[in-house]
Design an enzyme around this catalytic site. Sequence first.
Site, PDB file in Angstrom:
ATOM      1  N   ASP A  94      11.306  -3.858  -3.363  1.00 23.52           N
ATOM      2  CA  ASP A  94      12.758  -4.536  -3.711  1.00 23.52           C
ATOM      3  C   ASP A  94      13.302  -3.336  -4.461  1.00 23.52           C
ATOM      4  O   ASP A  94      12.197  -1.968  -5.058  1.00 23.52           O
ATOM      5  CB  ASP A  94      12.749  -5.521  -4.627  1.00 23.52           C
ATOM      6  CG  ASP A  94      11.191  -5.779  -5.737  1.00 23.52           C
ATOM      7  OD1 ASP A  94      10.364  -6.274  -5.450  1.00 23.52           O
ATOM      8  OD2 ASP A  94      11.432  -4.225  -6.557  1.00 23.52           O
ATOM      9  N   HIS A 109       5.726   2.256  -0.047  1.00 25.70           N
ATOM     10  CA  HIS A 109       5.319   1.631   1.621  1.00 25.70           C
ATOM     11  C   HIS A 109       7.079   1.398   1.405  1.00 25.70           C
ATOM     12  O   HIS A 109       7.982   0.143   2.150  1.00 25.70           O
ATOM     13  CB  HIS A 109       5.571  -0.291   1.079  1.00 25.70           C
ATOM     14  CG  HIS A 109       3.517  -0.156   0.759  1.00 25.70           C
ATOM     15  ND1 HIS A 109       3.131  -1.735   0.623  1.00 25.70           N
ATOM     16  CD2 HIS A 109       2.919   0.752   1.061  1.00 25.70           C
ATOM     17  CE1 HIS A 109       1.813  -1.017   0.300  1.00 25.70           C
ATOM     18  NE2 HIS A 109       1.753  -0.061   0.923  1.00 25.70           N
ATOM     19  N   CYS A 120      17.430  10.667  14.904  1.00 29.58           N
ATOM     20  CA  CYS A 120      17.595  11.907  13.719  1.00 29.58           C
ATOM     21  C   CYS A 120      16.622  11.814  12.840  1.00 29.58           C
ATOM     22  O   CYS A 120      16.464  13.183  12.188  1.00 29.58           O
ATOM     23  CB  CYS A 120      18.565  12.712  13.360  1.00 29.58           C
ATOM     24  SG  CYS A 120      19.035  11.461  12.165  1.00 29.58           S
ATOM     25  N   CYS A 139      23.941  10.919  12.521  1.00 28.39           N
ATOM     26  CA  CYS A 139      23.739  11.744  13.704  1.00 28.39           C
ATOM     27  C   CYS A 139      25.064  10.309  14.660  1.00 28.39           C
ATOM     28  O   CYS A 139      24.986  10.772  15.436  1.00 28.39           O
ATOM     29  CB  CYS A 139      22.531  11.397  14.521  1.00 28.39           C
ATOM     30  SG  CYS A 139      21.542  10.238  14.774  1.00 28.39           S
ATOM     31  N   LYS A 203      -4.416 -13.931 -11.583  1.00 29.20           N
ATOM     32  CA  LYS A 203      -5.957 -14.169 -11.583  1.00 29.20           C
ATOM     33  C   LYS A 203      -6.457 -13.245 -10.856  1.00 29.20           C
ATOM     34  O   LYS A 203      -6.257 -12.235 -10.775  1.00 29.20           O
ATOM     35  CB  LYS A 203      -5.248 -15.270 -10.521  1.00 29.20           C
ATOM     36  CG  LYS A 203      -6.112 -15.224  -9.308  1.00 29.20           C
ATOM     37  CD  LYS A 203      -5.707 -16.989  -8.559  1.00 29.20           C
ATOM     38  CE  LYS A 203      -4.653 -16.671  -6.644  1.00 29.20           C
ATOM     39  NZ  LYS A 203      -4.117 -15.339  -6.333  1.00 29.20           N
TER      40      LYS A 203
HETATM   41  N1  APR Z   1       2.280 -11.672 -13.002  1.00 29.51           N
HETATM   42  C1  APR Z   1       1.367 -11.544 -12.226  1.00 29.51           C
HETATM   43  N2  APR Z   1       0.699 -11.437 -11.374  1.00 29.51           N
HETATM   44  C2  APR Z   1       1.143 -12.225 -10.198  1.00 29.51           C
HETATM   45  C3  APR Z   1       2.327 -13.010 -10.598  1.00 29.51           C
HETATM   46  C4  APR Z   1       2.322 -13.137 -11.663  1.00 29.51           C
HETATM   47  N3  APR Z   1       3.118 -13.781 -12.344  1.00 29.51           N
HETATM   48  N4  APR Z   1       2.182 -14.487  -9.173  1.00 29.51           N
HETATM   49  C5  APR Z   1       1.275 -13.478  -8.393  1.00 29.51           C
HETATM   50  N5  APR Z   1       0.483 -12.400  -9.293  1.00 29.51           N
HETATM   51  C6  APR Z   1      -0.757 -11.580  -8.321  1.00 29.51           C
HETATM   52  C7  APR Z   1      -1.070 -12.338  -7.303  1.00 29.51           C
HETATM   53  O1  APR Z   1      -2.591 -13.081  -8.375  1.00 29.51           O
HETATM   54  C8  APR Z   1      -1.873 -11.710  -6.632  1.00 29.51           C
HETATM   55  O2  APR Z   1      -2.560 -10.984  -6.592  1.00 29.51           O
HETATM   56  O3  APR Z   1       0.076 -10.359  -7.458  1.00 29.51           O
HETATM   57  C9  APR Z   1      -0.570 -10.644  -6.307  1.00 29.51           C
HETATM   58  C10 APR Z   1       0.382 -10.004  -4.567  1.00 29.51           C
HETATM   59  O4  APR Z   1      -0.218 -10.407  -3.668  1.00 29.51           O
HETATM   60  P1  APR Z   1       0.203 -10.196  -2.001  1.00 29.51           P
HETATM   61  O5  APR Z   1       1.133 -11.386  -2.113  1.00 29.51           O
HETATM   62  O6  APR Z   1      -1.330  -9.377  -1.668  1.00 29.51           O
HETATM   63  O7  APR Z   1       1.063  -8.799  -2.844  1.00 29.51           O
HETATM   64  P2  APR Z   1       0.329  -7.276  -1.895  1.00 29.51           P
HETATM   65  O8  APR Z   1      -0.798  -7.036  -3.250  1.00 29.51           O
HETATM   66  O9  APR Z   1       1.630  -6.020  -3.358  1.00 29.51           O
HETATM   67  O10 APR Z   1       0.796  -6.737  -1.061  1.00 29.51           O
HETATM   68  C11 APR Z   1       0.682  -5.533  -0.915  1.00 29.51           C
HETATM   69  O11 APR Z   1       0.351  -5.522   1.500  1.00 29.51           O
HETATM   70  O12 APR Z   1       1.586  -6.916   3.114  1.00 29.51           O
HETATM   71  C12 APR Z   1       1.917  -5.788   2.401  1.00 29.51           C
HETATM   72  O13 APR Z   1       3.152  -3.935   2.007  1.00 29.51           O
HETATM   73  C13 APR Z   1       2.782  -4.839   1.856  1.00 29.51           C
HETATM   74  O14 APR Z   1       2.992  -4.097  -0.275  1.00 29.51           O
HETATM   75  C14 APR Z   1       3.055  -5.358   0.396  1.00 29.51           C
HETATM   76  C15 APR Z   1       1.111  -5.214   0.240  1.00 29.51           C
END
Ligand code: APR
Length: 234
Positions: A94, A109, A120, A139, A203
Amino acid sequence: MGPVRNIVVLTGAGISAESGLATFRGPGGLWEGHRVEDVCTPEALMRDEALVLRFYDARRAALATVEPNAAHQALARLDAEWPGQLMIVTQNVDDLHERAGAQRLVHIHGELLSALCRSCGENARFSGAMMESRVCPSCGRDALRPDIVFFGEMPYEMERIERALMECDTFVSIGTSGAVYPAAGFVQIANATNAWTLELNLKRSPGSHHFDEAREGPASRLVPEWVESVLAQA
Ligand code: APR
């Protein structure tokens, strides 16, 4: 926490959760609606291009409905006021870090608002829907794909990131589950160079034990608190 000069921050989907963007894993996560291999692999793009383009068109359109939250704003303030080295490495595709004002930012990513031409090889800013037009502005061929690093593809800027990790004395991981490499391994590089490592997450994560300190709570509270503490000693 020793003297802080060179900081690397890693962010994941959790930093954008309070802005209303779904995370990947967990209840209602993006991957709940889709199997990863159906929408985020090179094979998926060849097997069912329309499904993949529609998935990313929907996520790109959703950007117009969300705003950066206090965590993005706090990192942008750190970026503006921190006199030492800083690299914000985001796994997120994002544009919320940019819209909050972050400059020293790396998208490992890729980005929803960028397109990659399969003909290209150029990247181009893209804000529409690929289901409507995939014409490459460089291109002219009908060959654009999402500029998203799919599973099995090379992440962006790895050399620059690894150099920053080797030089950092503070590494902070925000809102990531530590499920995907190479980002999940960054804390080990930071530990090996004796950096102080901090995890900020709603968490405990499977990687929490790698950190010198792990704080549990929403990023919108924990990130401003941490930035305040760092800038207080700048
Ligand atoms: N504040 C802090 N942490 C949060 C909150 C919040 N409000 N809400 C959720 N989380 C935490 C969750 O506890 C979890 O550990 O954010 C994390 C989200 O984990 P994922 O959904 O696995 O996302 P991410 O770690 O960014 O995934 C990594 O995996 O799918 C691929 O390329 C994709 O970039 C992504 C990569």
